[in-house]
Design a protein around this motif. Structure first.
Motif, PDB file in Angstrom:
ATOM      1  N   UNK A   5       0.825  -1.219   0.000  1.00  0.00           N
ATOM      2  CA  UNK A   5       0.000   0.000   0.000  1.00  0.00           C
ATOM      3  C   UNK A   5       0.851   1.257   0.000  1.00  0.00           C
ATOM      4  N   UNK A   6       1.703   1.425  -0.950  1.00  0.00           N
ATOM      5  CA  UNK A   6       2.556   2.608  -0.958  1.00  0.00           C
ATOM      6  C   UNK A   6       1.822   3.866  -1.381  1.00  0.00           C
ATOM      7  N   UNK A   7       1.319   3.905  -2.554  1.00  0.00           N
ATOM      8  CA  UNK A   7       0.648   5.108  -3.053  1.00  0.00           C
ATOM      9  C   UNK A   7      -0.631   4.728  -3.793  1.00  0.00           C
ATOM     10  N   UNK A   8      -1.137   3.535  -3.517  1.00  0.00           N
ATOM     11  CA  UNK A   8      -2.209   2.968  -4.316  1.00  0.00           C
ATOM     12  C   UNK A   8      -3.549   3.667  -4.228  1.00  0.00           C
ATOM     13  N   UNK A   9      -4.275   3.630  -5.329  1.00  0.00           N
ATOM     14  CA  UNK A   9      -5.545   4.308  -5.495  1.00  0.00           C
ATOM     15  C   UNK A   9      -6.547   4.169  -4.374  1.00  0.00           C
ATOM     16  N   UNK A  10      -7.039   2.971  -4.114  1.00  0.00           N
ATOM     17  CA  UNK A  10      -8.078   2.789  -3.104  1.00  0.00           C
ATOM     18  C   UNK A  10      -7.564   2.084  -1.848  1.00  0.00           C
ATOM     19  N   UNK A  11      -6.274   2.069  -1.670  1.00  0.00           N
ATOM     20  CA  UNK A  11      -5.711   1.415  -0.492  1.00  0.00           C
ATOM     21  C   UNK A  11      -6.183   2.116   0.777  1.00  0.00           C
ATOM     22  N   UNK A  12      -6.427   1.354   1.831  1.00  0.00           N
ATOM     23  CA  UNK A  12      -6.858   1.965   3.095  1.00  0.00           C
ATOM     24  C   UNK A  12      -5.683   2.622   3.827  1.00  0.00           C
ATOM     25  N   UNK A  13      -6.027   3.386   4.821  1.00  0.00           N
ATOM     26  CA  UNK A  13      -5.034   3.925   5.745  1.00  0.00           C
ATOM     27  C   UNK A  13      -4.774   2.841   6.791  1.00  0.00           C
TER      28      UNK A  13
END
Length: 163
Positions: A111-119
């Motif tokens: 999850x580095x800079x991904x579109x719909x990745x959560x926090x």
């Protein structure tokens, strides 16, 4: 402005540059307002790894990670990194999760800079509990006592920048 001693004297916060842990002036410990010691830990191996990028710091941490469960927090993109109550106060806008530390580090890597990745983040966890030996390479000897040192880390979305 910055004074001749390398101190930013504007506002309520004093910033001091160019110190190491052996040269911190006594006034820092007795100050009645915040003091930022800019670059104090720049030579730490963990900082060096982090400055080389997310994969480098993750590799550094994986080598020191204890194989154990950790408590982490995760929230949807809509929360915009603000861990808080739901608008109707019926609970929190994030979920707590228990997972293996290695699995959490895997999520951070994905999850580095991904579109719909959560926090997501790991908060206020004793460094020695999850990364034994970390303080041998990354520590400041400020007093004879060894205070509790906690780690807070998240994916780039949770903290606006990698670790």
């Amino acid at each position: 402005p910055v004074s001749a001693e390398g101190r930013n004297v504007n506002g309520a916060v004093t910033t001091i540059h160019g110190l190491d842990h052996l040269s911190i002036p006594d006034e820092v410990f007795t100050a009645a307002k915040p003091v930022v010691l800019k670059g104090l830990v720049a030579a730490w191996p963990a900082v060096t790894a982090a400055n080389q990028g997310a994969e480098s710091i993750l590799q550094y941490l994986r080598k020191r990670a204890r194989d154990q469960d950790v408590l982490a927090f995760q929230g949807a993109r809509e929360m915009r990194g603000r861990y808080f109550y739901k608008p109707d106060l019926s609970g929190f806008n994030f979920d707590k999760m228990t997972l293996r530390l290695e699995a959490l580090l895997d999520r951070f890597a994905a999850w580095q800079e991904g579109g719909n990745d959560p926090y997501a983040y790991l908060g206020s966890t004793a460094v020695e509990e999850v990364f034994p030996g970390f303080r041998l390479e990354n520590d400041i000897a400020l007093a004879p006592e060894r205070p509790l040192v906690s780690v807070w880390m998240g994916n780039s979305l949770a903290h606006r920048r990698p670790f």
